[in-house]
Design a protein around this motif. Structure first.
Motif, PDB file in Angstrom:
ATOM      1  N   TYR A  35       0.613  -1.238  -0.003  1.00 16.55           N
ATOM      2  CA  TYR A  35      -0.030  -0.018  -0.087  1.00 16.55           C
ATOM      3  C   TYR A  35       0.782   1.333   0.005  1.00 16.55           C
ATOM      4  N   LEU A  88       4.571   7.154   1.869  1.00 15.24           N
ATOM      5  CA  LEU A  88       4.999   6.186   3.053  1.00 15.24           C
ATOM      6  C   LEU A  88       4.279   4.988   2.375  1.00 15.24           C
ATOM      7  N   PHE A  90       3.600   0.740   2.768  1.00 19.07           N
ATOM      8  CA  PHE A  90       3.349  -0.048   3.823  1.00 19.07           C
ATOM      9  C   PHE A  90       3.134  -1.463   3.133  1.00 19.07           C
ATOM     10  N   PHE A 108       0.662  -5.028   9.456  1.00 13.91           N
ATOM     11  CA  PHE A 108       1.283  -4.212   8.623  1.00 13.91           C
ATOM     12  C   PHE A 108       2.467  -4.068   9.038  1.00 13.91           C
ATOM     13  N   GLY A 109       3.611  -3.843   8.408  1.00  9.31           N
ATOM     14  CA  GLY A 109       5.196  -3.422   8.673  1.00  9.31           C
ATOM     15  C   GLY A 109       5.094  -2.252   9.011  1.00  9.31           C
ATOM     16  N   PRO A 110       6.230  -1.645   9.471  1.00 10.44           N
ATOM     17  CA  PRO A 110       6.431  -0.017  10.022  1.00 10.44           C
ATOM     18  C   PRO A 110       6.341   0.826   8.988  1.00 10.44           C
TER      19      PRO A 110
ATOM     20  N   GLY B  43       3.314   1.347  11.867  1.00 12.15           N
ATOM     21  CA  GLY B  43       2.275   0.813  10.955  1.00 12.15           C
ATOM     22  C   GLY B  43       0.878   0.751  11.617  1.00 12.15           C
ATOM     23  N   LEU B  44       0.066   0.222  10.931  1.00 16.21           N
ATOM     24  CA  LEU B  44      -1.412   0.005  11.314  1.00 16.21           C
ATOM     25  C   LEU B  44      -1.634  -1.114  12.100  1.00 16.21           C
TER      26      LEU B  44
END
Lengths: 117, 113
Positions: A35, A88, A90, A108-110, B43-44
């Motif tokens: 994303y 950004l 993700f 999700f990753g950071p 992140g989410l």
């Protein structure tokens, strides 16, 4: 250690350069996603993969390509970066097996902050 | 196609006050609905999800959301805001569970001491 890792975490590159963002996961999930997040636009899906041999375009795939090198690795490439790809990024994973309550959650990753000058 | 609309890109509430973040969805089939939270530089993380089992869904950190089909809404609430709730919140919809989430534009929640 984090279950979903992204490298690099930050990157500044110039217009026209090729760049690769990498994502690795230790969750054993079969599904992976890329994303991008832009202020005021939320997250938009670029590409997704349901297994190593299955790659699908998302809503904004133009200018991007992906590679699923293994179940645990999913890379996003910008062949010729342009400034409006500053965002950004993700990576996320999910599990297709319908046996646990958490099957429908994406992890999700950071994130990778990419700036194209 | 599925879509979600989050009303209010910024919401401010006082510590201890009610938190209400609005989400309306559009879906041609019974949707799967999610609320995710993003803390600064992270992140989410999933807060809660609606998957047709119950219309009132309880999540982590004291948040809950109610699915109202007649209003096509899935608003997020918390009775008493805490400073640690300051974050950006995203509503998301999916047609088939964990496939292809479509996110709203997000609501940034600020907590006033």
């Amino acid at each position: 250690d984090a279950d979903v890792t992204q490298t690099p975490r930050n990157r500044i590159t110039k217009t026209g350069k090729r760049i690769m963002l990498e994502c690795s996961q230790t969750k054993g999930h079969d599904r992976m996603y890329w994303y991008r997040q832009d202020p005021g636009l939320g997250l938009r899906l670029i590409y997704y993969s349901f297994d190593v041999k299955d790659i699908n375009k998302g809503e904004i795939s133009d200018g991007y390509s992906v590679s699923r090198q293994a179940q645990a690795k999913f890379s996003l490439s910008l062949e010729s970066a342009i400034p409006n790809q500053t965002a950004l990024y993700f990576c996320a994973t999910s599990d297709s097996t319908v046996v646990q309550d958490s099957w429908d959650e994406q992890y999700f990753g950071p994130g990778t902050r990419l700036t194209v000058t | 196609a599925q879509s979600v609309t989050q009303l209010g890109s910024h919401v401010s509430v006082s510590e201890g006050a009610l938190v209400l973040l609005r989400c309306n969805y559009s879906s041609s089939v019974p949707p799967y609905l999610f609320w995710y939270v993003q803390y600064p530089n992270q992140g989410l993380q999933l807060l809660l999800k609606y998957t047709s089992a119950a219309t009132l869904v309880k999540g982590i950190n004291g948040f809950e959301a109610e699915f109202k089909k007649s209003e096509t809404s899935f608003h997020l609430t918390k009775p008493s805001a805490h400073m640690s709730d300051a974050a950006e919140y995203f509503c998301a919809v999916s047609k088939f569970g964990n496939e292809k989430l479509t996110f709203g534009t997000g609501t940034r929640l600020t907590i006033i001491p």
